[in-house]
Scaffold this active site. Structure first.
Site, PDB file in Angstrom:
ATOM      1  N   GLU A 262       0.797  -1.220   0.000  1.00 36.74           N
ATOM      2  CA  GLU A 262       0.000   0.000   0.000  1.00 36.74           C
ATOM      3  C   GLU A 262       0.834   1.275   0.000  1.00 36.74           C
ATOM      4  OE1 GLU A 262       0.210  -2.356   2.375  1.00 36.74           O
ATOM      5  OE2 GLU A 262       0.249  -1.502   4.381  1.00 36.74           O
ATOM      6  N   HIS A 286      -8.252  -3.827  -1.171  1.00 37.44           N
ATOM      7  CA  HIS A 286      -7.474  -3.928   0.070  1.00 37.44           C
ATOM      8  C   HIS A 286      -6.413  -2.817   0.147  1.00 37.44           C
ATOM      9  CE1 HIS A 286      -5.559  -6.244   3.410  1.00 37.44           C
ATOM     10  NE2 HIS A 286      -4.476  -5.640   2.954  1.00 37.44           N
ATOM     11  N   GLU A 287      -5.617  -2.710  -0.905  1.00 30.23           N
ATOM     12  CA  GLU A 287      -4.531  -1.704  -0.876  1.00 30.23           C
ATOM     13  C   GLU A 287      -5.106  -0.296  -0.809  1.00 30.23           C
ATOM     14  OE1 GLU A 287      -1.935  -3.117  -0.144  1.00 30.23           O
ATOM     15  OE2 GLU A 287      -2.408  -5.109  -0.913  1.00 30.23           O
ATOM     16  N   HIS A 290      -6.129   0.655   2.639  1.00 32.19           N
ATOM     17  CA  HIS A 290      -4.967   1.019   3.458  1.00 32.19           C
ATOM     18  C   HIS A 290      -4.692   2.520   3.417  1.00 32.19           C
ATOM     19  CE1 HIS A 290      -3.132  -2.432   5.290  1.00 32.19           C
ATOM     20  NE2 HIS A 290      -2.976  -3.108   4.174  1.00 32.19           N
ATOM     21  N   GLU A 309      -3.955  -4.289   9.421  1.00 27.62           N
ATOM     22  CA  GLU A 309      -4.469  -5.310   8.494  1.00 27.62           C
ATOM     23  C   GLU A 309      -5.895  -5.756   8.808  1.00 27.62           C
ATOM     24  OE1 GLU A 309      -3.154  -5.699   5.806  1.00 27.62           O
ATOM     25  OE2 GLU A 309      -1.126  -4.952   6.137  1.00 27.62           O
ATOM     26  N   ASP A 366       9.055 -10.595   9.980  1.00 24.85           N
ATOM     27  CA  ASP A 366       8.757 -11.398   8.786  1.00 24.85           C
ATOM     28  C   ASP A 366       8.482 -12.858   9.154  1.00 24.85           C
ATOM     29  OD1 ASP A 366       8.825  -9.455   6.730  1.00 24.85           O
ATOM     30  OD2 ASP A 366      11.012  -9.432   6.832  1.00 24.85           O
ATOM     31  N   TYR A 374      -4.582 -10.267   9.878  1.00 16.37           N
ATOM     32  CA  TYR A 374      -5.552  -9.917   8.835  1.00 16.37           C
ATOM     33  C   TYR A 374      -6.937 -10.445   9.192  1.00 16.37           C
ATOM     34  CZ  TYR A 374      -1.546  -8.926   5.732  1.00 16.37           C
ATOM     35  OH  TYR A 374      -0.404  -8.416   5.173  1.00 16.37           O
TER      36      TYR A 374
END
Ligand SMILES: [Zn+2]
Length: 592
Positions: A262, A286-287, A290, A309, A366, A374
């Site tokens: 995003e 979705h993006e 954001h 998220e 990560d 999410y």
């Protein structure tokens, strides 16, 4: 010394940078950016200043008007990188750091011409989330510090640079180099710094939206994303006026490790969304969402990632519901449920990573990444919405956006705001169970529709001989087929696979969600006719969402384990560092 973000050397007793002035020279031959960053503080400062760096070669540190100053790199931490401590003299308003990036900088992927669609020029793109901005720019690499920025990017003639910012000009230097200038006037967290350089062309989609891609892909991209303005309007209906001026998108080469990123004013997207039938635009929803949840109101650190998220997944499905109806939204939630269950399974021996309010001291964000922030997060948001009713919840959202715009907040700040605006709601939905307890609470909202029930019953009847009728096969939309495939038993026989492929023509699908779900089933079944297509997909695409299940499924049988290793050996030089790490982790779980 106070370190409020466990993933940064940022010391909250020191001043925050307010603005960066970047000069970046992109050297494709050396796979290096030679950079200079000026950090502006918006006032006088002095004393120690700690910045994050990882793999950077620091060449000089100067205070303009004062000259070089003392600096020191701390010991290497495998997750955080190295602290760069500057000794800043009295009366300093800005410091300039000259540096070079490492060839293996995690934020940067350097692609050879062969790895692009056009095969005519190299390509560079950045991915700074979760904590990789420090491999591209020395900075206070935490969302707690928000920075505006200007940038001058020097690239080889013939290539175009784009950033998470607005363009302010460009010029040919006459020496085979070209400079592009940018301005991001609004303060953003460092993980939203973004740069891409390649052979790029653009198409306008609306007065404020444009798509960029390689010339070979730009027409397909413009067609696929033609509906973006309508999405922006629907999102504005939820959250208020779009806060970033322009909404442009960039379609990257297929090694991009995510579905989308995003980056403000320039969403980065995987080309696997170009299904040719506009069936995968939920990632764009979705993006786009954001732009408010994440970019405008930002998590204070990756421990509160769910604030970014969870809200965004909820918003994405809300936008889809407005655009395509209740059934489409219910199917979206069903696909999310599958992702959630896969992640709960992935972390069954590390249940502490399935809470929303995470504790990540000493943990690489990560490695903690999964669908849980999410999907579990979205279910908490949906539970709150159900508890107080849609209208009241929308008013709450507007207040939330107003109260925290351009700030970065913790779960505690969120909870205390909900406590004020929607008293009793957190207790009523048992928010604590989502925030601090592993797994899913029994009371989590369910999303059902007649169509979803039909697909589920039919898929579950597979072992008893239940098969879709010719009429269903012809009528299903891509999302319906996908949900059906996801609901099928994980262990099919090769004969089952042959039936599915014959009736749904799965091998030739251009919709990667369907294709990868199918290939995962086929790999699970040791279904040999699918092997060449699996190889082709894994050699072409670096999106982690696809690599994880496919390599995982190949781990189920002796000969597919061997196949997985052989493919990975050939594909890994073309993968992004993040993708390579994910696949290595999957392979390590299934030794040869
Ligand atoms: Zn997201």
């Amino acid at each position: 010394m106070q370190h409020p973000d466990p993933h940064s050397h940022y010391d909250s007793s020191q001043p925050k940078a307010r603005r960066l002035r970047l000069k970046l020279r992109v050297d494709f031959n050396a796979r290096r950016i030679d950079g200079e960053v000026v950090l502006e503080f918006g006032g006088m400062m002095s004393g120690p200043l700690d910045l994050d760096t990882k793999g950077l070669e620091i060449r000089s540190v100067q205070v303009p008007g004062h000259g070089p100053i003392r600096w020191e790199l701390g010991p290497v931490d495998p997750i955080l990188g190295q602290r760069l401590r500057l000794e800043v003299p009295e009366g300093t308003q800005e410091v300039a750091v000259a540096y070079g990036t490492a060839p293996d900088a995690m934020a940067l992927q350097w692609l050879s011409p062969e790895q692009t669609e056009g095969k005519a020029a190299p390509f560079l793109f950045s991915q700074c989330q979760q904590i990789h901005a420090r491999t591209m720019v020395p900075c206070q690499d935490t969302p707690l510090v928000r920075i505006a920025y200007t940038a001058e990017v020097n690239v080889p003639e013939g290539l175009t640079a784009v950033m998470s910012a607005g363009p302010t000009g460009q010029e040919a230097l006459g020496n085979g180099r070209h400079v592009f200038r940018f301005l991001m006037p609004q303060p953003i967290p460092s993980y939203l710094l973004a740069l891409a350089v390649g052979r790029l062309e653009a198409r306008d989609l609306s007065p404020r939206a444009r798509v960029w891609a390689e010339p070979e892909t730009v027409a397909a991209a413009a067609w696929e994303f033609a509906g973006v303005e309508e999405m922006i309007l629907k999102a504005e209906g939820l959250f208020g006026p779009y806060p970033w001026d322009r909404y442009d998108m960039l379609v990257l080469p297929p090694s991009f490790p995510y579905g989308g990123m995003e980056n403000p004013r320039m969403t980065f997207l995987t080309p696997t969304l170009l299904a040719g039938d506009r069936s995968l635009v939920d990632v764009v929803a979705h993006e786009l969402a954001h732009s408010w949840t994440g970019n405008l109101v930002t998590n204070a650190s990756m421990e509160h990632f769910w604030l970014n998220e969870g809200f965004t997944v909820w918003a994405e499905r809300r936008i889809l519901r407005i655009l395509h109806g209740d059934d489409a939204a219910a199917l979206g939630w069903a696909m999310g449920q599958k992702a959630l269950e896969d992640s709960l399974d992935q972390f069954k021996s590390e249940p502490q990573l399935t809470v929303l309010r995470m504790h990540l001291e000493g943990i690489d964000p990560d490695d903690a990444f999964s669908s849980i922030p999410y999907e579990k997060g979205a279910r908490l948001v949906a539970a709150l919405e159900r508890e107080v009713g849609e209208e009241r919840f929308l008013r709450f959202l507007r207040d939330y956006m107003d109260a925290f715009r351009f700030t970065s907040i913790t779960t505690e700040q969120f909870c205390s705001f909900v406590g004020t605006k929607l008293p009793g709601a957190l207790e009523a939905v048992n928010a604590k169970a989502y925030l601090d307890q592993p797994g899913m609470p029994d009371t989590a909202p369910e999303f059902r529709s007649v169509q979803l029930d039909t697909l589920t019953v039919l898929a579950e009847s597979w072992p008893d001989g239940g098969r879709p009728s010719a009429r269903q096969i012809a009528a299903w939309k891509p999302t319906e087929l996908l949900v059906y495939l996801q609901k099928l038993p994980r262990r099919l026989t090769p004969a089952d696979c042959a039936w599915l492929d014959e009736h749904f023509q799965l091998m030739g699908r251009g919709n990667y969600e369907i294709l990868v779900e199918w290939l995962t089933l086929a790999a699970n079944a040791d279904y040999e006719p699918a092997f060449p297509r699996i190889r082709e997909v894994l050699l072409r695409v670096g999106r982690m969402k696809y690599l994880r299940p496919l390599y995982g499924a190949l781990g189920q049988h002796g000969r597919t384990r061997a196949l997985a290793r052989e493919i990975f050996a050939a594909a890994s030089p073309g993968y992004h560092g993040l993708s390579r790490r994910v696949v290595q982790g999957v392979l390590d779980k299934n030794p040869a």
